[in-house]
Design a protein around this motif. Structure first.
Motif, short mmCIF file in Angstrom:
data_model
loop_
_atom_site.label_atom_id
_atom_site.label_comp_id
_atom_site.label_asym_id
_atom_site.label_seq_id
_atom_site.Cartn_x
_atom_site.Cartn_y
_atom_site.Cartn_z
N LEU A 291 13.22 3.12 -6.71
CA LEU A 291 14.05 4.01 -7.17
C LEU A 291 15.25 3.84 -6.30
CD1 LEU A 291 14.98 6.33 -8.90
CD2 LEU A 291 13.59 7.67 -7.30
N ASN A 292 14.95 3.66 -4.92
CA ASN A 292 16.13 3.53 -3.87
C ASN A 292 17.14 2.42 -4.34
OD1 ASN A 292 15.11 5.56 -2.55
ND2 ASN A 292 14.50 4.56 -0.75
N TRP A 293 16.62 1.17 -4.55
CA TRP A 293 17.45 0.26 -4.91
C TRP A 293 18.40 0.31 -6.40
CZ3 TRP A 293 19.24 -3.42 -2.07
CH2 TRP A 293 18.83 -3.65 -1.02
N GLN A 294 17.64 0.88 -7.36
CA GLN A 294 18.09 1.40 -8.40
C GLN A 294 19.41 2.29 -8.42
OE1 GLN A 294 15.29 2.95 -11.24
NE2 GLN A 294 14.09 1.16 -11.09
N VAL A 295 19.12 3.29 -7.37
CA VAL A 295 20.18 4.18 -7.17
C VAL A 295 21.27 3.59 -6.44
CG1 VAL A 295 20.71 6.40 -5.78
CG2 VAL A 295 18.47 6.29 -7.37
N PHE A 296 21.04 2.81 -5.46
CA PHE A 296 22.12 2.20 -4.73
C PHE A 296 22.85 1.05 -5.76
CE2 PHE A 296 23.51 -1.64 -1.91
CZ PHE A 296 24.49 -0.78 -1.19
N LEU A 297 22.17 0.10 -6.32
CA LEU A 297 22.74 -0.74 -7.14
C LEU A 297 23.36 -0.29 -8.57
CD1 LEU A 297 20.16 -3.74 -6.50
CD2 LEU A 297 22.58 -3.59 -5.52
N GLY A 298 22.60 0.28 -9.26
CA GLY A 298 23.08 0.85 -10.57
C GLY A 298 23.99 1.72 -10.46
N THR A 299 23.48 3.26 -10.00
CA THR A 299 24.39 4.37 -9.84
C THR A 299 25.43 4.31 -8.92
OG1 THR A 299 22.30 5.62 -10.44
CG2 THR A 299 23.98 6.86 -9.62
N GLY A 300 25.08 3.75 -7.86
CA GLY A 300 26.09 3.52 -6.82
C GLY A 300 27.22 2.59 -7.12
N ILE A 301 26.77 1.27 -6.71
CA ILE A 301 27.71 0.14 -6.68
C ILE A 301 28.25 0.31 -8.23
CG2 ILE A 301 28.05 -2.41 -6.63
CD1 ILE A 301 26.06 -2.14 -4.04
N MET A 302 27.60 0.04 -9.19
CA MET A 302 28.11 -0.23 -10.65
C MET A 302 28.98 1.02 -10.96
SD MET A 302 27.59 -3.32 -11.51
CE MET A 302 28.12 -3.81 -9.80
N GLY A 303 28.49 2.11 -10.56
CA GLY A 303 28.98 3.18 -11.00
C GLY A 303 30.68 3.34 -10.02
N GLY A 304 30.66 2.78 -9.08
CA GLY A 304 31.94 2.73 -8.32
C GLY A 304 32.66 1.69 -8.76
N TYR A 305 32.10 0.59 -8.99
CA TYR A 305 33.10 -0.59 -9.66
C TYR A 305 33.43 -0.44 -10.91
CZ TYR A 305 33.45 -5.52 -10.93
OH TYR A 305 34.05 -7.01 -11.27
N THR A 306 32.62 0.08 -12.14
CA THR A 306 33.15 0.08 -13.27
C THR A 306 34.32 1.44 -13.45
OG1 THR A 306 31.42 1.29 -13.87
CG2 THR A 306 31.44 -1.16 -14.44
N THR A 307 34.90 1.28 -14.30
CA THR A 307 35.93 2.52 -14.42
C THR A 307 36.31 2.86 -15.84
OG1 THR A 307 38.11 3.34 -13.79
CG2 THR A 307 37.83 0.85 -14.02
N PHE A 308 35.27 3.79 -16.60
CA PHE A 308 35.43 4.32 -17.62
C PHE A 308 36.70 4.97 -17.86
CE2 PHE A 308 35.06 7.15 -21.38
CZ PHE A 308 34.38 6.35 -22.21
N SER A 309 37.16 5.82 -16.92
CA SER A 309 38.36 6.75 -17.04
C SER A 309 39.75 5.89 -16.97
CB SER A 309 38.36 7.80 -15.85
OG SER A 309 38.19 6.97 -14.55
N THR A 310 39.59 4.99 -16.22
CA THR A 310 40.79 4.11 -16.14
C THR A 310 41.02 3.33 -17.71
OG1 THR A 310 40.70 3.59 -13.81
CG2 THR A 310 41.99 1.92 -15.30
N MET A 311 40.13 2.80 -18.26
CA MET A 311 39.93 2.06 -19.46
C MET A 311 40.56 3.37 -20.46
SD MET A 311 37.04 0.99 -22.07
CE MET A 311 36.45 2.58 -22.28
N ILE A 312 40.03 4.59 -20.57
CA ILE A 312 40.52 5.31 -21.57
C ILE A 312 42.05 5.79 -21.26
CG2 ILE A 312 40.41 7.82 -22.34
CD1 ILE A 312 38.21 5.87 -23.38
N ASN A 313 42.47 5.81 -20.00
CA ASN A 313 43.82 6.04 -19.64
C ASN A 313 44.71 4.84 -20.09
OD1 ASN A 313 45.72 7.41 -18.22
ND2 ASN A 313 46.02 5.89 -16.96
N GLU A 314 44.30 3.59 -19.92
CA GLU A 314 45.01 2.68 -20.45
C GLU A 314 45.05 2.60 -21.93
OE1 GLU A 314 44.32 -0.31 -16.52
OE2 GLU A 314 42.86 -0.38 -18.36
#
Length: 117
Positions: free
Chosen positions: A60-83
């Motif tokens: 779970l710790n790795w899932q949260v760090f990699l998935g929720t954390g890194i991928m959540g900070g890396y990808t950007t749904f809000s920027t895509m919608i704004n564009e």
């Protein structure tokens, strides 16, 4: 619980810094392509990586760090919608729809491919 919060937050910081760096590198491409290439690249690669992360049976710790954390900070749904909105407002509706479709369908497809890798 506090550990998961710290892991998600620190992962999000890493992901956001990666996104910021890639956006800076892509600045010379601005205006040369009809689509927002940097955001598209970030969201599609993030989808692929997230698919890979989700299929590994990580603690779970790795899932949260990699998935929720890194991928959540890396990808950007809000920027895509704004564009998409900006393209549409600037009378590039076909480009806006193409970008949205490519982002959504490409993201889903690459997430699937990531789960198969």
């Amino acid at each position: 619980m506090l550990t998961l919060i710290i892991l998600a937050g620190s992962g999000a910081a890493v992901g956001a810094l990666c996104r910021f760096g890639l956006m800076r590198l892509a600045q010379p491409l601005n205006g040369r392509w009809p689509l927002p290439v940097a955001t598209l690249f970030i969201n599609l690669t993030g989808s692929l990586l997230l698919g890979m992360i989700l299929t590994h049976h990580l603690p779970l710790n790795w899932q949260v760090f990699l998935g929720t954390g890194i991928m959540g900070g890396y990808t950007t749904f809000s920027t895509m919608i704004n564009e998409v909105v900006l393209l549409s407002r600037n009378h590039h509706r076909q480009t806006a729809w193409s970008y949205l479709g490519l982002s959504l369908l490409g993201g889903l497809g690459l997430t699937l491919i990531g789960t198969l890798i």
